[in-house]
Design an enzyme around this catalytic site. Structure first.
Site, PDB file in Angstrom:
ATOM      1  CE1 TYR A 160      -3.782   2.427   0.882  1.00  0.00           C
ATOM      2  CE2 TYR A 160      -2.237   3.283   2.509  1.00  0.00           C
ATOM      3  CZ  TYR A 160      -3.406   3.412   1.795  1.00  0.00           C
ATOM      4  OH  TYR A 160      -4.206   4.516   1.976  1.00  0.00           O
ATOM      5  CE  LYS A 164      -3.291   5.151  -1.409  1.00  0.00           C
ATOM      6  NZ  LYS A 164      -4.341   5.828  -2.189  1.00  0.00           N
TER       7      LYS A 164
HETATM    8  N1  LIG Z   1      -9.080   6.967   5.409  1.00  0.00           N
HETATM    9  C1  LIG Z   1      -7.809   7.319   5.579  1.00  0.00           C
HETATM   10  O1  LIG Z   1      -7.363   7.626   6.695  1.00  0.00           O
HETATM   11  C2  LIG Z   1      -6.876   7.368   4.410  1.00  0.00           C
HETATM   12  C3  LIG Z   1      -5.517   7.604   4.667  1.00  0.00           C
HETATM   13  C4  LIG Z   1      -4.632   7.686   3.613  1.00  0.00           C
HETATM   14  C5  LIG Z   1      -5.089   7.551   2.304  1.00  0.00           C
HETATM   15  N2  LIG Z   1      -6.404   7.301   2.076  1.00  0.00           N
HETATM   16  C6  LIG Z   1      -6.810   7.143   0.670  1.00  0.00           C
HETATM   17  O2  LIG Z   1      -7.987   7.884   0.389  1.00  0.00           O
HETATM   18  C7  LIG Z   1      -8.733   7.200  -0.625  1.00  0.00           C
HETATM   19  C8  LIG Z   1     -10.161   7.001  -0.138  1.00  0.00           C
HETATM   20  O3  LIG Z   1     -10.120   6.137   0.993  1.00  0.00           O
HETATM   21  P1  LIG Z   1     -11.314   5.959   2.032  1.00  0.00           P
HETATM   22  O4  LIG Z   1     -10.703   6.015   3.378  1.00  0.00           O
HETATM   23  O5  LIG Z   1     -12.430   6.855   1.666  1.00  0.00           O
HETATM   24  O6  LIG Z   1     -11.662   4.421   1.771  1.00  0.00           O
HETATM   25  P2  LIG Z   1     -13.030   3.652   1.453  1.00  0.00           P
HETATM   26  O7  LIG Z   1     -12.693   2.212   1.565  1.00  0.00           O
HETATM   27  O8  LIG Z   1     -14.122   4.215   2.288  1.00  0.00           O
HETATM   28  O9  LIG Z   1     -13.308   4.030  -0.077  1.00  0.00           O
HETATM   29  C9  LIG Z   1     -12.553   3.474  -1.129  1.00  0.00           C
HETATM   30  C10 LIG Z   1     -13.477   3.228  -2.296  1.00  0.00           C
HETATM   31  O10 LIG Z   1     -12.700   2.724  -3.390  1.00  0.00           O
HETATM   32  C11 LIG Z   1     -13.468   1.731  -4.035  1.00  0.00           C
HETATM   33  N3  LIG Z   1     -12.621   0.829  -4.806  1.00  0.00           N
HETATM   34  C12 LIG Z   1     -11.680  -0.033  -4.331  1.00  0.00           C
HETATM   35  N4  LIG Z   1     -11.136  -0.711  -5.339  1.00  0.00           N
HETATM   36  C13 LIG Z   1     -11.722  -0.269  -6.484  1.00  0.00           C
HETATM   37  C14 LIG Z   1     -11.579  -0.585  -7.858  1.00  0.00           C
HETATM   38  N5  LIG Z   1     -10.710  -1.513  -8.278  1.00  0.00           N
HETATM   39  N6  LIG Z   1     -12.351   0.069  -8.761  1.00  0.00           N
HETATM   40  C15 LIG Z   1     -13.256   0.987  -8.363  1.00  0.00           C
HETATM   41  N7  LIG Z   1     -13.445   1.323  -7.067  1.00  0.00           N
HETATM   42  C16 LIG Z   1     -12.674   0.708  -6.139  1.00  0.00           C
HETATM   43  C17 LIG Z   1     -14.205   1.017  -2.911  1.00  0.00           C
HETATM   44  O11 LIG Z   1     -15.321   0.293  -3.401  1.00  0.00           O
HETATM   45  C18 LIG Z   1     -14.574   2.177  -1.997  1.00  0.00           C
HETATM   46  O12 LIG Z   1     -15.846   2.698  -2.326  1.00  0.00           O
HETATM   47  C19 LIG Z   1      -7.996   5.879  -0.883  1.00  0.00           C
HETATM   48  O13 LIG Z   1      -7.186   6.015  -2.022  1.00  0.00           O
HETATM   49  C20 LIG Z   1      -7.144   5.694   0.355  1.00  0.00           C
HETATM   50  O14 LIG Z   1      -6.003   4.926   0.106  1.00  0.00           O
HETATM   51  C21 LIG Z   1      -7.311   7.197   3.094  1.00  0.00           C
END
Ligand SMILES: NC(=O)c1ccc[n+]([C@@H]2O[C@H](COP(=O)([O-])OP(=O)(O)OC[C@H]3O[C@@H](n4cnc5c(N)ncnc54)[C@H](O)[C@@H]3O)[C@@H](O)[C@H]2O)c1
Length: 258
Positions: A160, A164
């Protein structure tokens, strides 16, 4: 231009919008007037997001959706082209779809490693590549999802974190490559935002994980951020308020990594 109308007459594609930060971002952009397309593989979640967004829509704001995987090249191509053709323009691309898996490095299979890279990094590449010819016409912009794991050690998340870190480097490169053509490319680096990705995380740490290594993942008081806090920054970056921000990775973690 008021805050509520920053995206009037603009169109946007937001991936990962069935959940978490993507959902909050789609709702925010539509509430400020955007015609937005939500993209995700979770159809039920997308329907809910679109319904919430259309209820919150500001002047001219409107949401629709496309179901598929961001790692599917043919899907990405047809989705971007259909949306741009229907609306006659594309102004904003927000790449938020992503997956997180926690494993000991020595237990991580090549297949698992490649899957995470294929979704997070290659999916971001596919959408950027397809959207750029349209963004060049509108002098639009891109916001990608990096992570605090791109710059700080987050144990048991090597694939992961690598994906990133790749997105952060990719963002810098695109920003420079298109600097004279008026397309801005930025990223957010969230940390500790309460979404389904993070909510069940402690239970998903691998067996034998050393929990003392996780002290920098959340605030000392255990407080998590709201997806809306990230969506607000993305809206700023994607709007004219962000007109002179380019190639930036903005950390949004409540100070956890300060
Ligand atoms: N929540 C955090 O603290 C955090 C921290 C660092 C980075 N992020 C990044 O922010 C972004 C959003 O994360 P989040 O926390 O809202 O997560 P989340 O799991 O709530 O949302 C992620 C979404 O991506 C979709 N998804 C996954 N694989 C997919 C694919 N192959 N095709 C289409 N859709 C797909 C999922 O169905 C989900 O709806 C991500 O890229 C995550 O890595 C989040």
């Amino acid at each position: 231009m008021t805050l509520a109308s920053r995206f009037e007459g603009k169109t946007a594609i937001i991936t990962g919008s069935a959940s978490g930060i993507g959902r909050a971002t789609l709702i925010r952009l539509v509430s400020e007037g955007a015609t937005a397309l939500g993209v995700d593989q979770d159809e039920a979640g997308l329907r809910e997001t679109v319904s919430l967004a259309n209820n919150a829509a500001g002047t001219g704001g409107q949401a629709s959706f496309a179901v598929g995987s961001i790692a599917d090249e043919a899907f990405v191509k047809s989705t971007v082209e259909a949306f741009a053709a229907k609306n006659g323009r594309l102004d904003v691309l927000v790449n938020l779809a992503g997956i997180l898996r926690s494993t000991h490095l020595v237990d991580t299979t090549l297949e698992e490693f490649r899957h995470i890279i294929a979704v997070n990094l290659e999916g971001t590449f596919l959408f950027c590549r397809q959207a750029l010819p349209h963004l060049l016409k509108t002098k639009g912009n891109i916001v990608n999802a990096a992570s605090t794991s791109a710059s700080f050690g987050h144990p048991y998340m090597a694939a992961y974190a690598a994906s990133k870190g790749g997105i952060a480097a990719f963002t810098h490169t695109l920003a420079r490559e298109f600097i004279l053509q008026g397309v801005r490319v930025n990223a957010v680096a969230p940390g500790g935002i309460m979404t389904p990705m993070v909510a069940g995380q402690p239970a998903r740490f691998p067996e034998g994980a050393n929990l003392s290594l996780f002290s920098n993942l959340t605030r000392p008081d255990g407080h998590f951020g709201r997806p809306e806090a990230v969506a607000g920054v993305i809206a700023m970056l994607a709007s004219e308020d962000g007109e002179f921000i380019n190639g930036e990775i903005i950390r949004i973690d409540g100070g956890t990594h300060s």
